[in-house]
Design an enzyme around this catalytic site. Structure first.
Site, short mmCIF file in Angstrom:
data_model
loop_
_atom_site.label_atom_id
_atom_site.label_comp_id
_atom_site.label_asym_id
_atom_site.label_seq_id
_atom_site.Cartn_x
_atom_site.Cartn_y
_atom_site.Cartn_z
N SER A 108 5.48 11.04 2.62
CA SER A 108 5.72 9.62 2.38
C SER A 108 6.23 9.45 0.95
O SER A 108 5.90 10.25 0.07
CB SER A 108 4.41 8.87 2.55
OG SER A 108 4.44 7.65 1.87
N SER A 109 6.96 8.36 0.72
CA SER A 109 7.44 8.12 -0.64
C SER A 109 6.30 7.76 -1.60
O SER A 109 6.49 7.79 -2.81
CB SER A 109 8.50 7.02 -0.64
OG SER A 109 7.97 5.83 -0.09
N CYS A 110 5.11 7.43 -1.07
CA CYS A 110 4.01 7.06 -1.97
C CYS A 110 3.37 8.27 -2.64
O CYS A 110 2.47 8.11 -3.45
CB CYS A 110 2.99 6.19 -1.27
SG CYS A 110 2.01 7.10 -0.10
N TYR A 137 -4.21 8.02 0.45
CA TYR A 137 -3.20 8.49 1.40
C TYR A 137 -2.24 9.46 0.71
O TYR A 137 -1.91 10.53 1.24
CB TYR A 137 -2.45 7.28 1.95
CG TYR A 137 -1.36 7.59 2.93
CD1 TYR A 137 -1.65 7.92 4.24
CD2 TYR A 137 -0.02 7.53 2.55
CE1 TYR A 137 -0.64 8.19 5.15
CE2 TYR A 137 1.00 7.79 3.45
CZ TYR A 137 0.68 8.13 4.75
OH TYR A 137 1.68 8.39 5.65
N LYS A 141 -1.38 13.45 1.51
CA LYS A 141 -0.02 13.93 1.81
C LYS A 141 0.42 15.01 0.81
O LYS A 141 1.08 15.98 1.19
CB LYS A 141 0.97 12.76 1.79
CG LYS A 141 0.81 11.82 2.99
CD LYS A 141 1.21 12.53 4.28
CE LYS A 141 1.13 11.65 5.50
NZ LYS A 141 1.41 12.39 6.74
N HIS A 180 2.39 -2.80 7.50
CA HIS A 180 3.26 -2.82 6.33
C HIS A 180 4.00 -4.15 6.29
O HIS A 180 3.95 -4.94 7.23
CB HIS A 180 4.24 -1.65 6.38
CG HIS A 180 3.61 -0.34 6.02
ND1 HIS A 180 3.26 0.58 6.97
CD2 HIS A 180 3.25 0.18 4.83
CE1 HIS A 180 2.71 1.62 6.37
NE2 HIS A 180 2.68 1.40 5.08
P1 GDP Z 1 3.38 -0.48 0.06
O1 GDP Z 1 4.86 -0.18 0.18
O2 GDP Z 1 2.51 0.72 0.11
O3 GDP Z 1 3.08 -1.34 -1.15
O4 GDP Z 1 2.91 -1.28 1.37
P2 GDP Z 1 3.27 -2.64 2.12
O5 GDP Z 1 4.48 -2.47 2.98
O6 GDP Z 1 2.02 -3.06 2.82
O7 GDP Z 1 3.58 -3.74 0.99
C1 GDP Z 1 4.79 -3.78 0.29
C2 GDP Z 1 4.88 -5.04 -0.55
O8 GDP Z 1 5.05 -6.17 0.31
C3 GDP Z 1 3.65 -5.34 -1.42
O9 GDP Z 1 4.11 -5.85 -2.66
C4 GDP Z 1 2.95 -6.44 -0.61
O10 GDP Z 1 2.13 -7.28 -1.40
C5 GDP Z 1 4.15 -7.20 -0.08
N1 GDP Z 1 3.87 -8.09 1.07
C6 GDP Z 1 4.26 -9.39 1.17
N2 GDP Z 1 3.80 -9.95 2.29
C7 GDP Z 1 3.12 -8.97 2.96
C8 GDP Z 1 2.41 -8.96 4.20
O11 GDP Z 1 2.31 -9.95 4.92
N3 GDP Z 1 1.86 -7.76 4.57
C9 GDP Z 1 1.96 -6.63 3.79
N4 GDP Z 1 1.41 -5.50 4.23
N5 GDP Z 1 2.60 -6.64 2.60
C10 GDP Z 1 3.17 -7.78 2.18
#
Ligand code: GDP
Length: 313
Positions: A108-110, A137, A141, A180
């Site tokens: 994963s990119s994280c 996580y 990985k 996500h």
């Molecule tokens: P990340 O890429 O590991 O940070 O995972 P996410 O895809 O869950 O979140 C990406 C970004 O989208 C973060 O800055 C979240 O705060 C934002 N975000 C905005 N609205 C939402 C939502 O409804 N769900 C999630 N999961 N993230 C959100």
């Protein structure tokens, strides 16, 4: 890769695994082994070892993982760290012990440091502290990558690791508590439109930037790497462009047809400020993504509507 070779696809019901399965089938691979969680608990070392001893797959695709969005990752570090270590250790060890010819591990990119140079080259791995919201996580990985490299170095195993950027597509998790951002916003926009709501609430500030790749493009890259890449060094798989969360929310609202306002929930974390992979390495080998973000979201929205109508997720 021979179309008659046996391939064990671990995690075939997930976002990534189901896309790889569709692709293997459409390409005519005839001996793809799959097992549901009920049939084979990948966290159980003994049953995984037995399964491999019986089936002896030539190729192993490790697409099984405990995955989740920013909230789930942040709130369940034990499950994300331990669950993923167990699954990947069992798969990688058994693949070696039963003589698998090749294994593809999906990272994963994280895995990259929170403040990695952007776009993030493969060489940024372990160059600084991780983003705390998904550290558990990411550590699992990283351990998986290092285990594949250890088998390559110590035993000459052809175990490779691909690092996909944020993925989306059919069979994604649309549960708002654990998903996500992209599926979450698709669902929120759909429900806001249908209920006639005036506002859709987005988490955080909207300023973080993320890169999104349609999972069918990732499946294409996985097949490409299985056929063309035999190096234990990790390889990024990205779309090449990123977008702010605000822009993503606007694009999703446009595709779904929700024309209300966006609200911001500052009590939710932003996570890492930017995550854009440098995919020059895979591009130089001849692989490129084919699905634009707009088309990919539109296709995913069609799938989501069909699923919702048929009583699915
Ligand atoms: P990340 O890429 O590991 O940070 O995972 P996410 O895809 O869950 O979140 C990406 C970004 O989208 C973060 O800055 C979240 O705060 C934002 N975000 C905005 N609205 C939402 C939502 O409804 N769900 C999630 N999961 N993230 C959100």
């Amino acid at each position: 890769m021979d179309r008659n070779e046996s391939i064990f696809l671990a995690g075939h019901r997930g976002l990534v695994g189901s896309a790889i399965l569709r692709r293997l089938k459409s390409d005519g691979f005839g001996r793809v082994l799959t097992r549901s969680h009920a049939e084979l608990d990948l966290t159980n070392k003994a049953v995984v070892a037995d399964f491999f001893a019986r089936e002896k797959p030539a190729i192993v695709i490790a697409a099984a993982a405990r995955v989740g969005g920013i909230k789930a990752n942040n709130e369940q570090p034990v499950e994300f760290l331990l669950g993923n270590l167990e699954i990947q250790n069992n798969l990688i060890r058994a693949a070696h012990e039963q003589g698998a010819r090749k294994l593809l591990f999906l990272g994963s990119s994280c895995i990259y440091p929170k403040f990695a140079p952007q776009p993030i080259p493969e060489s940024a791995l372990l160059g600084g502290p991780l983003e705390p919201t998904n550290e558990a996580y990411a550590l699992a990985k990283i351990a998986g990558i290092k285990l594949c490299q250890a088998y390559a170095r110590e035993y000459g195993a052809n175990f490779i690791s691909a690092m996909p950027t944020n993925l989306y597509g059919p069979n994604d998790n649309f549960d708002l508590a654990t998903s996500h951002v992209l599926p979450a916003l698709l669902r929120k926009a759909h429900e806001a439109k249908n209920s006639g709501a005036r506002e859709l609430v987005v988490w955080g500030s909207g300023t973080p930037r993320r890169e999104f790749l349609h999972v069918d493009d990732l499946a294409d890259a996985c097949l490409f790497l299985l056929q063309n890449y035999d190096n234990p060094e990790i390889i990024n798989v990205g779309a090449g462009e990123d977008i702010s969360i605000r822009e993503l929310a606007e694009l999703i609202c446009e595709i779904v047809g929700f024309d209300g306002a966006l609200g911001w929930d500052a009590s939710q974390p932003d996570g890492t400020p930017r995550k854009l992979l440098d995919s020059a390495k895979i591009h130089s080998l001849g692989w490129k993504p084919k699905i634009s973000l707009r088309d990919g979201i539109a296709r995913t929205y069609e799938w989501f509507q069909r699923e919702t109508l048929s009583g699915g997720s």
